[in-house]
Each structure stands twice: as structure tokens, then as C-alpha cells.
Scaffold this motif. Structure first.
Motif, PDB file in Angstrom:
ATOM      1  N   PHE A 288      13.605  30.046  51.045  1.00  0.00           N
ATOM      2  CA  PHE A 288      14.120  28.924  51.829  1.00  0.00           C
ATOM      3  C   PHE A 288      15.057  28.064  50.989  1.00  0.00           C
ATOM      4  O   PHE A 288      16.147  27.704  51.428  1.00  0.00           O
ATOM      5  N   LYS A 289      14.629  27.757  49.766  1.00  0.00           N
ATOM      6  CA  LYS A 289      15.454  26.932  48.884  1.00  0.00           C
ATOM      7  C   LYS A 289      16.720  27.676  48.463  1.00  0.00           C
ATOM      8  O   LYS A 289      17.789  27.068  48.335  1.00  0.00           O
ATOM      9  N   SER A 290      16.612  28.977  48.250  1.00  0.00           N
ATOM     10  CA  SER A 290      17.788  29.763  47.878  1.00  0.00           C
ATOM     11  C   SER A 290      18.843  29.740  48.982  1.00  0.00           C
ATOM     12  O   SER A 290      20.032  29.688  48.707  1.00  0.00           O
ATOM     13  N   VAL A 291      18.393  29.769  50.232  1.00  0.00           N
ATOM     14  CA  VAL A 291      19.317  29.808  51.364  1.00  0.00           C
ATOM     15  C   VAL A 291      19.854  28.423  51.706  1.00  0.00           C
ATOM     16  O   VAL A 291      21.044  28.247  51.938  1.00  0.00           O
ATOM     17  N   THR A 292      18.958  27.420  51.728  1.00  0.00           N
ATOM     18  CA  THR A 292      19.357  26.080  52.200  1.00  0.00           C
ATOM     19  C   THR A 292      19.716  25.112  51.086  1.00  0.00           C
ATOM     20  O   THR A 292      20.392  24.117  51.332  1.00  0.00           O
ATOM     21  N   GLY A 293      19.206  25.350  49.890  1.00  0.00           N
ATOM     22  CA  GLY A 293      19.448  24.426  48.789  1.00  0.00           C
ATOM     23  C   GLY A 293      18.465  23.273  48.734  1.00  0.00           C
ATOM     24  O   GLY A 293      18.549  22.421  47.854  1.00  0.00           O
ATOM     25  N   ILE A 294      17.516  23.221  49.675  1.00  0.00           N
ATOM     26  CA  ILE A 294      16.496  22.171  49.646  1.00  0.00           C
ATOM     27  C   ILE A 294      15.108  22.810  49.587  1.00  0.00           C
ATOM     28  O   ILE A 294      14.909  23.938  50.033  1.00  0.00           O
TER      29      ILE A 294
ATOM     30  N   CYS B  75      11.277  23.721  50.357  1.00  0.00           N
ATOM     31  CA  CYS B  75      10.493  23.912  51.583  1.00  0.00           C
ATOM     32  C   CYS B  75       9.177  23.136  51.450  1.00  0.00           C
ATOM     33  O   CYS B  75       8.858  22.649  50.364  1.00  0.00           O
TER      34      CYS B  75
ATOM     35  N   TRP C  68       6.786  17.758  52.754  1.00  0.00           N
ATOM     36  CA  TRP C  68       8.133  18.309  52.641  1.00  0.00           C
ATOM     37  C   TRP C  68       9.100  17.255  52.105  1.00  0.00           C
ATOM     38  O   TRP C  68       9.870  17.513  51.183  1.00  0.00           O
TER      39      TRP C  68
END
Length: 135
Positions: free
Chosen positions: A39-45, A47, A127
């Protein structure tokens, strides 16, 4: 969900969880470079569960306070990972369904509107806290 399906999913989940913890522990370096979550790799934030693997590892090392501060989901997962294999083994060997009955009771409690809303709020707060901490 049937008893057998729950027990099979739980067994695979536990094996995957223990496998991940072992892999994670053996691949973590002293400079604390950890594999990033998808999730962090894709969105940068971060999870809601970011840091939970490190939190479980901290629990296994006896650092409960640090584990809770990193991510409170981790100690909860650690307790499940410690109790569930024994409970699953007990039910399987003695042909019981106490784990299944507890699962069904928990499921019904979580379906209660105020409980579900409370859990969702706690997850959202966790979160936000993960994002604020920069995990």
C-alpha cells in the motif's frame, strides 16, 4: 463460513504469518531497512497496519511498550499468533469446535452497529497516527 473452512484459512494464515515474521527477522539489517508495504509503495502513505510486523517482532523480544507505540495492531496480532495454533490444534485433535463457536460469537458482536463503528474509528485513528509518525 464453515468450521473446516475457518480452520483451514486460519492454519494457512498462521503459517504465512510465521513465515513472514521469520523471513522479515532474517532479512532485517542493523540499519533498520525494512521491506515497504505494498500500500505504501503504491500510494506513498502508510496503511493502517504499517509497522505491525515490526511491532510483532518487538513483542517477541519483550518490548511491549515499544510495540504498542509502533502499532497497537501488532501486539493484538502477536496474541492471536500465540494462542490460535494451540486452540486450533486442541479443537482438531479432540474434534471440538470451541474456536469456531468463539469466532461466530465474535462475528456477531462485531456486527453490532456501535461496536463496528467504534472499531472503524479506532482503525482510522491508528491510520492517521501511522501517517503522522511517518511510518
Amino acid at each position: 463460513m464453515t468450521r473446516n473452512r475457518l480452520y483451514l484459512l486460519l492454519a494457512f494464515g498462521l503459517l504465512a504469518g510465521y513465515g513472514w515474521i521469520i523471513w522479515f527477522s532474517s532479512h532485517s539489517t542493523l540499519n533498520h531497512t525494512y521491506p515497504a508495504c505494498l500500500f505504501k509503495s503504491v500510494t506513498g502513505i502508510a496503511c493502517p497496519s504499517c509497522g505491525s510486523t515490526r511491532s510483532v517482532v518487538l513483542v517477541s523480544q519483550g518490548n511491549i511498550t515499544d510495540a504498542i507505540l509502533l502499532n497497537p495492531i501488532g501486539p493484538f496480532m502477536a496474541v492471536i499468533m500465540l494462542i490460535a495454533p494451540f486452540w486450533l490444534f486442541y479443537d482438531t485433535i479432540f474434534k471440538k469446535d470451541s474456536l469456531y463457536k468463539s469466532y461466530r460469537t465474535s462475528e456477531n458482536i462485531i456486527k453490532t452497529k456501535w461496536v463496528a463503528i467504534t472499531l472503524i474509528i479506532l482503525l482510522l485513528l491508528n491510520w492517521l497516527w501511522n501517517i503522522q509518525k511517518g511510518l
